[in-house]
Design an enzyme around this catalytic site. Structure first.
Site, PDB file in Angstrom:
ATOM      1  N   LYS A 170      -3.304  -0.078   2.801  1.00  0.00           N
ATOM      2  CA  LYS A 170      -2.665   0.756   1.200  1.00  0.00           C
ATOM      3  C   LYS A 170      -3.892   1.579   0.884  1.00  0.00           C
ATOM      4  CE  LYS A 170       1.815  -0.326   1.306  1.00  0.00           C
ATOM      5  NZ  LYS A 170       2.717   0.711   1.525  1.00  0.00           N
TER       6      LYS A 170
ATOM      7  N   ASN B 240       7.717   6.201   1.776  1.00  0.00           N
ATOM      8  CA  ASN B 240       7.764   4.660   1.245  1.00  0.00           C
ATOM      9  C   ASN B 240       7.771   3.729   2.317  1.00  0.00           C
ATOM     10  OD1 ASN B 240       8.980   2.812  -0.681  1.00  0.00           O
ATOM     11  ND2 ASN B 240      10.410   2.874   0.799  1.00  0.00           N
TER      12      ASN B 240
ATOM     13  N   TYR C  33      -3.177  -5.152   5.229  1.00  0.00           N
ATOM     14  CA  TYR C  33      -2.008  -4.594   4.246  1.00  0.00           C
ATOM     15  C   TYR C  33      -2.892  -3.952   2.988  1.00  0.00           C
ATOM     16  CZ  TYR C  33       1.751  -4.122   1.008  1.00  0.00           C
ATOM     17  OH  TYR C  33       2.674  -3.350   0.064  1.00  0.00           O
ATOM     18  N   ALA C  34      -4.051  -4.824   2.515  1.00  0.00           N
ATOM     19  CA  ALA C  34      -4.749  -4.219   1.417  1.00  0.00           C
ATOM     20  C   ALA C  34      -5.694  -3.021   1.931  1.00  0.00           C
ATOM     21  CB  ALA C  34      -5.781  -5.505   1.117  1.00  0.00           C
ATOM     22  N   ALA C  35      -5.909  -3.031   3.099  1.00  0.00           N
ATOM     23  CA  ALA C  35      -6.953  -1.836   3.802  1.00  0.00           C
ATOM     24  C   ALA C  35      -5.897  -0.821   3.818  1.00  0.00           C
ATOM     25  CB  ALA C  35      -7.608  -2.561   5.056  1.00  0.00           C
TER      26      ALA C  35
ATOM     27  N   VAL D 210       8.642   5.605  11.954  1.00  0.00           N
ATOM     28  CA  VAL D 210       7.344   6.333  11.491  1.00  0.00           C
ATOM     29  C   VAL D 210       6.076   5.977  12.164  1.00  0.00           C
ATOM     30  CG1 VAL D 210       8.511   6.021   9.030  1.00  0.00           C
ATOM     31  CG2 VAL D 210       6.538   4.762   9.589  1.00  0.00           C
TER      32      VAL D 210
ATOM     33  N   SER E  40       0.523   0.571  -3.298  1.00  0.00           N
ATOM     34  CA  SER E  40       0.431  -0.867  -3.724  1.00  0.00           C
ATOM     35  C   SER E  40      -0.582  -1.238  -4.579  1.00  0.00           C
ATOM     36  CB  SER E  40       0.728  -1.824  -2.594  1.00  0.00           C
ATOM     37  OG  SER E  40       0.588  -3.170  -3.131  1.00  0.00           O
TER      38      SER E  40
END
Length: 256
Positions: free
Chosen positions: A164, A91, A160-162, A65, A146
């Site tokens: 999402k 996803n 990852y937090a940023a 992707v 998430s």
């Protein structure tokens, strides 16, 4: 609710296991023509077999992707075969094997790679299916983010937090841009679910005491399953969600 998808094509990214596999299987069981993609070939073939064993139609392709040309080529193949795309589930994502580390230790490649798969991939796929959906004046785009995108990530991984959170922002922006063509764009923010090897490893690392503390933070006092996330996707993709767009649905057991 009896939700069916006969006559509709559904693309599901990151379908080799976990949420993606459960989502692909659910669409196949309900009559959709499913096109599932991932970079994990063997597990992707297992997803295809499960869909076929359930009496559904599922084709699988290896697609990264992060590569725009690969994404557009895949969507063009779907359009050439089925004539249209009605449903897209973005996803694909994850932490790519990374673990939480102090901010000053994060390299540019570490940061960029997580953004590429969690945020850029959703943008590329949405961009690729938009012309077909506009022509039909109908479409459903569902992004899987998430709880980390709404708060703090249990992984401790800043990117990852940023990423999402960025995906959630993209959801809201695209909902407003595409709404005039009757295309809805919504987002599901899962809580902690044992859905793949990474989440299982993370849960095991907490030990018994940490696991109990985590579960105690949920109002329902239990972990969820991939099926819980899938049910939200089916709703957003169905006619029951005709007048819902730009929304984020937290499926997290009532995280406190």
């Amino acid at each position: 609710m009896n939700i069916r998808f006969e006559g509709k094509s559904a693309i599901v990214t990151g379908a080799a296991h976990g949420f993606g596999r459960a989502i692909a299987l659910a669409f196949a069981e309900r009559g959709a023509s499913v096109w599932a993609c991932d970079v994990l070939g063997d597990e992707l073939q297992e997803t295809r077999q499960l869909c076929q064993d359930a009496g559904g139609a599922c084709q699988v392709r290896l697609v990264d992707v992060r590569i725009r040309d690969a994404v557009f080529a895949f969507v063009e193949e779907v359009l050439a075969t089925d004539g249209a795309v009605q449903i897209l589930v973005n996803n694909a994502g994850g932490v790519l094997g990374q673990v939480g580390r102090p901010l000053e230790e994060i390299s540019q490649p570490d940061w960029d790679s997580i953004f590429e798969v969690n945020s850029r991939g959703a943008f590329y796929f949405s961009q690729a299916v938009a012309p077909s959906m506009k022509q039909q004046r109908c479409g459903r785009i569902i992004n899987i983010s998430s709880g980390a995108g709404l708060g703090v990530s249990l992984t401790g991984i800043q990117a990852y937090a940023a990423a999402k959170a960025a995906q959630i922002g993209l959801t809201r922006q695209l909902a407003h841009e595409l709404g005039r063509w009757n295309i809805t764009v919504n987002n599901i923010a899962p809580g902690f679910v044992l859905s793949n090897p990474n989440s299982i490893k993370q849960f095991e690392s907490y030990g018994e005491e940490g696991q109990r503390a985590l579960v105690d933070r949920f109002a329902l006092k239990r972990l969820g399953s991939p099926k819980d996330i899938t049910n939200g996707v089916l709703f957003f993709a169905s006619d029951y969600a005709n007048w819902i767009t730009g929304q984020v649905l937290s499926i997290d057991g009532g995280k406190l």
